[in-house]
Enzyme design. Structure first.
Site, PDB file in Angstrom:
ATOM      1  N   SER A 153       0.845  -1.189   0.000  1.00  0.00           N
ATOM      2  CA  SER A 153       0.000   0.000   0.000  1.00  0.00           C
ATOM      3  C   SER A 153       0.888   1.250   0.000  1.00  0.00           C
ATOM      4  CB  SER A 153      -0.956  -0.067   1.195  1.00  0.00           C
ATOM      5  OG  SER A 153      -2.001   0.850   1.050  1.00  0.00           O
ATOM      6  N   ASP A 229     -10.053  -5.538  -3.406  1.00  0.00           N
ATOM      7  CA  ASP A 229      -9.472  -4.552  -2.495  1.00  0.00           C
ATOM      8  C   ASP A 229     -10.395  -3.337  -2.425  1.00  0.00           C
ATOM      9  OD1 ASP A 229      -7.870  -2.420  -1.437  1.00  0.00           O
ATOM     10  OD2 ASP A 229      -6.063  -3.515  -2.023  1.00  0.00           O
ATOM     11  N   HIS A 262      -7.338  -6.147   0.809  1.00  0.00           N
ATOM     12  CA  HIS A 262      -6.147  -5.337   1.132  1.00  0.00           C
ATOM     13  C   HIS A 262      -5.418  -5.858   2.376  1.00  0.00           C
ATOM     14  CE1 HIS A 262      -4.017  -1.624   0.125  1.00  0.00           C
ATOM     15  NE2 HIS A 262      -4.013  -1.232   1.389  1.00  0.00           N
TER      16      HIS A 262
END
Lengths: 284, 284
Positions: A153, A229, A262
């Site tokens: 991320s 995600d 995620h």
């Protein structure tokens, strides 16, 4: 010298290696930092081993990946060290988001060097991760100078810019669900406008999609992205990285993993592929 | 029926399977409970699969093992579900340690049925884990009736007593760093004297070392114990289990793992061996 020393604060045996946590003074960041290091059995037996640097995402710490990714099993078998820095400077005197938000300030350093007050004094995570920390660890631990970099991320983008800005410094790079283009997503616009100021011309030096256009080194990039995600469309936008890599002729394997989100359950599912990607370059 | 239903509160794809968290009403415990379940890809594709129940230790929750043990990788390959209940009843009306200690009450149910007030109303983790929860999950999810049980520390002992008290209910059993004999260690004496009362004669029905003497079924037990576990000598005392198993002629493989401590780094290092131990019985 004493302020550059590593102070061991915990150690657990793990897959025949050692999962350690250290505290040390960072002169770059102007504060005390924690870093987690996994040394594989080969390092405990006297070899100097390569290290994969892992840059975590928003709200995480140096402990997140080592507790949740399940990376030590294969790292031990391959003979790779894992280095997990924290995600921002911390401690007394380090400014935080004025509203206490989780997406800026503490836990959200974005792996850049801030230019604007009051952030520029401490928020220099790029220089810390790329230079100060490797120099410290390679002098104190059985690590050689072969380095890979990956992350998740915010830290996925961090891994990309660390590699793209510093040709020759890393032998391998990969990312999980990176924020592909901070200047065009809410997380990135908030962070860059504060750390770097409102003038967007200065942002390009910290953006993977800009840096890739002029990279002097073409390290192949492996990226995994979950199709489920929740941040995919608004924050992560992997197609922007795909387009930038294609335009530059930069080798990129971007895999959309159906149904994955995620979380570290996603990372754990594909971490072995990333370790093998790095090992192919680091152990060659 | 509505109070026996599973309410899904999260799901993440993981190694081609699904890591889920459910909330449900437990009539045995008289409260709402969380349970984490990993379903391997085979279960998502329509097969009914065996389940390994994992009983966590003091202070842990249903999420600890699924986040830290790295068990899903091999469970997915083998086709085993993983069921992780919480470590005690929780919620409004559930009494806790009067001093708020972490080794009794919430997070410390010891997988027994309490007989003493005020604990007896809610603290019935044995019946919950052995009967109510499997019945619920096997009716709602693609699980067959083949069950294994394992756990860590308090939950390692819990796994042993669940198997030893209920012949035929489990096909396999193992433990990491179990509290081998609660009646002779501080954690166990505190918990048993409150949950079961000061009369020690009633404790034997909840002690692995006593139950093993009279077991009508001789399921082979696999135990891993770290030699650097800080709780080894005062709380865990694996030699007491070794002696009791030897005296009873009960098959026990007790492995002392040099240098390992009490953490999930230890568990992660050997979880694959335990999964294979269970798979040999559950998939035979």
């Amino acid at each position: 010298m004493s302020d550059s020393l590593l102070e061991a604060i915990s150690e657990s045996r793990c897959f025949g290696g050692a999962q350690r946590r250290y505290r040390h003074r960072s002169s770059v960041l102007g504060c005390s930092m924690h870093v987690s290091v996994f040394l594989p059995p080969q390092a405990l037996a006297g070899a100097r081993v390569p290290a994969l640097y892992w840059l975590s995402g928003l709200t995480c710490t140096d402990e997140t990946m080592v507790q949740k990714a399940g990376a030590q099993r294969l790292a031990a078998a391959l003979g790779l060290a894992l280095v997990a820095p924290d995600t921002s400077p911390r401690g007394e005197g380090v400014p935080d988001d004025p509203d206490g938000a989780w997406d800026f300030g503490l836990g959200a350093g974005f792996y850049l060097n801030a230019s604007e007050a009051p952030w520029a004094t401490h928020y220099r995570m790029h220089d810390y991760v790329v230079a100060e920390l490797p120099a410290l660890l390679e002098s104190a631990l059985p690590l050689n100078e072969r380095r890979g970099v990956s992350g998740h991320s915010m830290g996925g983008h961090g891994a990309l810019i660390c590699a793209l800005r510093n040709p020759g410094r890393y032998r391998s790079v990969s990312a999980f669900a990176p924020i592909a283009q901070p200047s065009t997503c809410p997380w990135g616009e908030k962070a860059f406008s504060r750390y770097l100021g409102p003038e967007r011309g200065s942002w390009a030096a910290w953006e993977a999609c800009s840096l890739i256009a002029q990279a002097s080194e073409r390290l192949p990039i492996l990226v995994d992205q979950g199709s489920a995600d929740p941040f995919l469309d608004q924050q992560l936008k992997p197609d922007q990285l795909r387009s930038a890599a294609a335009a530059a002729g930069h080798p990129l394997e971007l895999r959309l993993q159906p149904g994955y989100d995620h979380s570290y359950f996603f990372i754990a599912s594909f971490i072995d592929d990333h370790l093998r990607h790095h090992a192919a370059a680091l152990l060659a």
